[in-house]
Design an enzyme around this catalytic site. Sequence first.
Site, PDB file in Angstrom:
ATOM      1  N   GLY B  15      13.262  -0.086   2.580  1.00  0.00           N
ATOM      2  CA  GLY B  15      14.407  -0.626   2.125  1.00  0.00           C
ATOM      3  C   GLY B  15      14.306  -1.059   0.585  1.00  0.00           C
ATOM      4  N   PHE B 113      -7.769  13.009   4.163  1.00  0.00           N
ATOM      5  CA  PHE B 113      -7.309  12.418   5.401  1.00  0.00           C
ATOM      6  C   PHE B 113      -7.063  13.332   6.645  1.00  0.00           C
ATOM      7  CE2 PHE B 113      -4.555   8.303   6.103  1.00  0.00           C
ATOM      8  CZ  PHE B 113      -5.317   7.488   5.546  1.00  0.00           C
ATOM      9  N   ASP B 207      14.934  -3.370  16.199  1.00  0.00           N
ATOM     10  CA  ASP B 207      16.238  -3.873  16.147  1.00  0.00           C
ATOM     11  C   ASP B 207      17.422  -2.778  15.422  1.00  0.00           C
ATOM     12  OD1 ASP B 207      15.012  -6.341  16.574  1.00  0.00           O
ATOM     13  OD2 ASP B 207      14.814  -6.395  14.461  1.00  0.00           O
ATOM     14  N   GLN B 226       3.205   7.634  18.434  1.00  0.00           N
ATOM     15  CA  GLN B 226       1.886   8.085  17.854  1.00  0.00           C
ATOM     16  C   GLN B 226       0.954   6.940  18.228  1.00  0.00           C
ATOM     17  OE1 GLN B 226       0.605   8.068  13.510  1.00  0.00           O
ATOM     18  NE2 GLN B 226       0.527  10.228  14.327  1.00  0.00           N
ATOM     19  N   HIS B 228      -2.770   5.592  17.520  1.00  0.00           N
ATOM     20  CA  HIS B 228      -3.523   5.820  16.415  1.00  0.00           C
ATOM     21  C   HIS B 228      -4.954   6.073  17.045  1.00  0.00           C
ATOM     22  CE1 HIS B 228      -5.800   5.032  12.839  1.00  0.00           C
ATOM     23  NE2 HIS B 228      -4.936   5.166  12.110  1.00  0.00           N
ATOM     24  N   LEU B 238      -5.203  -2.286  13.742  1.00  0.00           N
ATOM     25  CA  LEU B 238      -5.291  -1.351  13.085  1.00  0.00           C
ATOM     26  C   LEU B 238      -6.582  -0.862  12.188  1.00  0.00           C
ATOM     27  CD1 LEU B 238      -4.530   1.682  12.075  1.00  0.00           C
ATOM     28  CD2 LEU B 238      -3.302   0.700  10.247  1.00  0.00           C
ATOM     29  N   GLU B 241      -7.399   5.311   9.032  1.00  0.00           N
ATOM     30  CA  GLU B 241      -7.982   6.608   9.123  1.00  0.00           C
ATOM     31  C   GLU B 241      -8.761   6.845   7.803  1.00  0.00           C
ATOM     32  OE1 GLU B 241      -5.198   9.393  10.577  1.00  0.00           O
ATOM     33  OE2 GLU B 241      -5.613  10.826   8.791  1.00  0.00           O
ATOM     34  N   ARG B 272      -3.889  13.028  14.202  1.00  0.00           N
ATOM     35  CA  ARG B 272      -4.059  11.795  15.132  1.00  0.00           C
ATOM     36  C   ARG B 272      -4.024  12.061  16.482  1.00  0.00           C
ATOM     37  NH1 ARG B 272      -1.190   7.161  11.120  1.00  0.00           N
ATOM     38  NH2 ARG B 272      -3.049   7.292   9.739  1.00  0.00           N
ATOM     39  N   HIS B 337       0.800   3.095  17.590  1.00  0.00           N
ATOM     40  CA  HIS B 337       1.068   2.806  16.142  1.00  0.00           C
ATOM     41  C   HIS B 337       2.261   3.017  15.505  1.00  0.00           C
ATOM     42  CE1 HIS B 337      -0.716   2.446  12.174  1.00  0.00           C
ATOM     43  NE2 HIS B 337      -0.504   3.660  11.919  1.00  0.00           N
ATOM     44  N   GLU B 371      10.492   4.365   8.951  1.00  0.00           N
ATOM     45  CA  GLU B 371      10.073   4.574  10.218  1.00  0.00           C
ATOM     46  C   GLU B 371      11.527   4.597  11.232  1.00  0.00           C
ATOM     47  OE1 GLU B 371       6.665   2.574  11.530  1.00  0.00           O
ATOM     48  OE2 GLU B 371       6.662   3.315  13.415  1.00  0.00           O
ATOM     49  N   ARG B 382       2.876  12.708  13.305  1.00  0.00           N
ATOM     50  CA  ARG B 382       2.770  12.154  11.773  1.00  0.00           C
ATOM     51  C   ARG B 382       1.473  12.218  11.328  1.00  0.00           C
ATOM     52  NH1 ARG B 382       1.680   8.097   8.892  1.00  0.00           N
ATOM     53  NH2 ARG B 382       1.698   6.412  10.590  1.00  0.00           N
ATOM     54  N   SER B 387       3.524   8.711   5.975  1.00  0.00           N
ATOM     55  CA  SER B 387       4.704   7.595   6.330  1.00  0.00           C
ATOM     56  C   SER B 387       4.894   6.915   5.138  1.00  0.00           C
ATOM     57  CB  SER B 387       4.410   6.700   7.432  1.00  0.00           C
ATOM     58  OG  SER B 387       2.953   5.845   7.067  1.00  0.00           O
TER      59      SER B 387
END
Lengths: 312, 570
Positions: B15, B113, B207, B226, B228, B238, B241, B272, B337, B371, B382, B387
């Site tokens: 946003g 990663f 929403d 997903q 995680h 979380l 990773e 993942r 996740h 997302e 993903r 992301s």
Amino acid sequence: MSTKLDVYRFDPETDQDPSRKQYEVDLPEYGTVLEGLLEVRDAQDGTLSMRCSCRSAICGSCSMKINGQSRLACKTLISQIEHEGETITVDPMGNMPVIKDLVVDMDSFWDKMKTVGPYLKPEGPEPERENLVSNDSMMRLAVAMNCIMCGACVSDCTVLEVDKSFLGPAALAKAFRFAADPRDGHTEERLKSYVEPSGIWDCTRCNMCVQACPKDVEPMERIMDMRVMAIESGLTDSRGARHVEGFSNSVKHSGLLDEFALARKTFGFPKWGFELAPFGIRRLLRRRLPPIIHKGISTAKRVTRIFERLGV
Amino acid sequence: MRQHDVIVIGGGLAGMRAAQQAQAMGADVAMISKIFPTRSHSAAAQGGINAAVGVGDSWEDHAYDTVKGSDYLGDQDAIEVLCEEGPADIIALERMGVIFNRNGEGQIDMRAFGGATNVRTCYVADQTGQVILHVMWEQLLKSGLTVYSERFVTELLQEDGRISGCVALEIPTGRIEIFQTRAIVLATGGIGQVYYPTTNGLAVTGDGLALAYRAGASLMDMEMIQHHPTTLKANGVLITEGARGEGAYLLNSVGERFMENYAPNMKELASRDVVSRAETMEVRAGRAVDGDCVLLDLRHLGRDLVMTKLTQIFELARDYAGTNVLEEPLPIRPGHHYIMGGIKTDVDGRTWDPSGQGRWKGAEGLFAAGETANVSVHGGNRLGGNSLLDTVVFGRRSGAGAVEYARSVGWASVNENAAINGLESRIKDIFSRPSDGLRAATLRRQMGTAMNDGIAVFRNEEGMQKTLATIRAIKERLPEVSVHNKGRLFNTDLLSVLELDYMLDVAESVGMGAVTRKESRGAHAREDFPDRNDEDWLKHIVVARSEDGQAEVGFLPVTMTKWEPIARTY
């Protein structure tokens, strides 16, 4: 594990005065104060209002006073504070007006943040790619970048309690983040504005913000960092800087603090006489006035040598 | 009534990036956010942001890794845009002030990663999302963007199918506000709270997806959820990773590095979906710790590395699991996740088909990014670090798209009174129910548990149908839900009822997508259809509202450019 919560309640639309309400919740091992409050809000009493989101101390929403100290509810484990008493008291943050229950109006917090110019202001031609800077210089900023703007430090700041104009620990920690950024092109200008009244020299070093901060930003230490930066860049013409310089000079040359000279140095002549006269008279009446003729200690030269060896 | 050329709904990274871009193009833009922007869940992204900015890396390699990671469900044209434009966005973020960790030359450093053939994850310790989010907020202060904070958007307004505005509830005061606009960018994040437990924050209630769906947009690949591989048992929080990227091992109860058996090459750094499945299989084989966990072992990484690059992890493990990761391995398990699916958009964020052929259902004037949206770059799974990149690249592009569109159209009209009355009567109805009725939180927990029971790491027909039936049964009970709080100020009790309404639409669309896809692909691993079936199912599944208001399933082809589907091994 059964836990008792004693919670501040106030809805300005219906209540004359704030009140308190007691709840009892059952929480698992590693249960937090936030989980307790959510249990209350979800199941027992939906009229309770608070802010919260991430549950992992990164969004900064759920700062509140828990047993009198500002903390993040999501980061405060019941087991951590059990020893503080059987019932946990929960109150809204201080130094900010209450909207409802545990929700405070943070407008003044954000407004102060805005006044320190909280964004990078680079100068000169843009680099072709990223700015080349050392990892150490960035990680020095990471300490301040850890700030999640939860407001806990501002809530517990003792200066703000008596002086609403003080920029406060959060805004000044943010200020440090830019003043110390090697990519910024306005360091001097920034420091000049931060040494103004309500800025870095108004902190009384009470350490409350360091204790309250849930992210180890240690705002007071960032303020001290900027005092050093300000003096090093020649911004010595402020009361705070003169105070530091006078203090250090007096001890360096006599091994002891010359309080009269320090007052003269800090406030400037002849202003110190007017401003400090009532204070001086009170101390005189209590027979606590420092000696008018300053006498150093006999081994002052050794102190001077220590200063010289330290290069100050 | 307030008026702005472009309105961005959502104050997270996508946003903010959309608003920044729109404002830079000279448009009158405003942002509406349910929570103060820096409270957004983008802050919780820990490990890093991918882009081929390093020497020896190429955006084509990044694109291929992403295509493979998506199990070939990602649209390759969109993935090319993401990976080709990504590096410039990273450089832009650095110049705005992001304090990326550096290498010896002072350039942006990168860490390994999952699912990546090259080291390309740029990072700031283990707080990358928070730092980028705060820097973007700083930029919005600098440009003086209009932000309407703590406003909950309850409805998108349309005239003849075109977006004309939105209705918002100002949370601190309880006032209803009507906004008129030419274009809206939805960037409301994921759907986390539809699941229980989840790594996502309490504000992440999907929403935006429900608003778009109700306005006629299509929700695509909603079954692609997903889990995680490393979340805490106590509260679902979380564990990045980045821990495995820095070299942490996964161990089962007998101390074996079990990933060697599932992904001999990439081991702990497989995709993942692969790692979460492997963990679940270890648990099912009786090699679990604490009931349903395996162990994340950081001990060999050493104090220096952990305390400089994984500080947040050290604290989270200490606070919520009582574990000192320097001395003992940390019990973790897969947890909800992220949603790869979302509002179907093109690469400029448009939710409608700009060709006019009506290939999919959309809402003209409505854009989406992050997302909330499904461009689709993540497809069936993903990659970690993609992301954040998605938010900045497609946030920017949708901001630009919205301005261009807004300039090409006039104002559509808004019936202010009708809009206010609509929400007022909705609230009045909720307030009129007896206070001791059903709690929204009760249904929310039932929904979340049902979703995690039936549509998680492994799935089968029976379990998914049961979940879907539960969701529909909960939907039936929605009119019974009541509130204790009937006041105006900061009424989160009311908010919880409104949110639940939207969450159930989202949950149902996830269930419908899941039962439709009769194969295993990416995160959608079916015990009753264990193989990928490209012949029948290399296609997107969309859920949109039919004329009579019912959810309806449709299909869209996957866009291929240069990568043909092959078997996926790590």
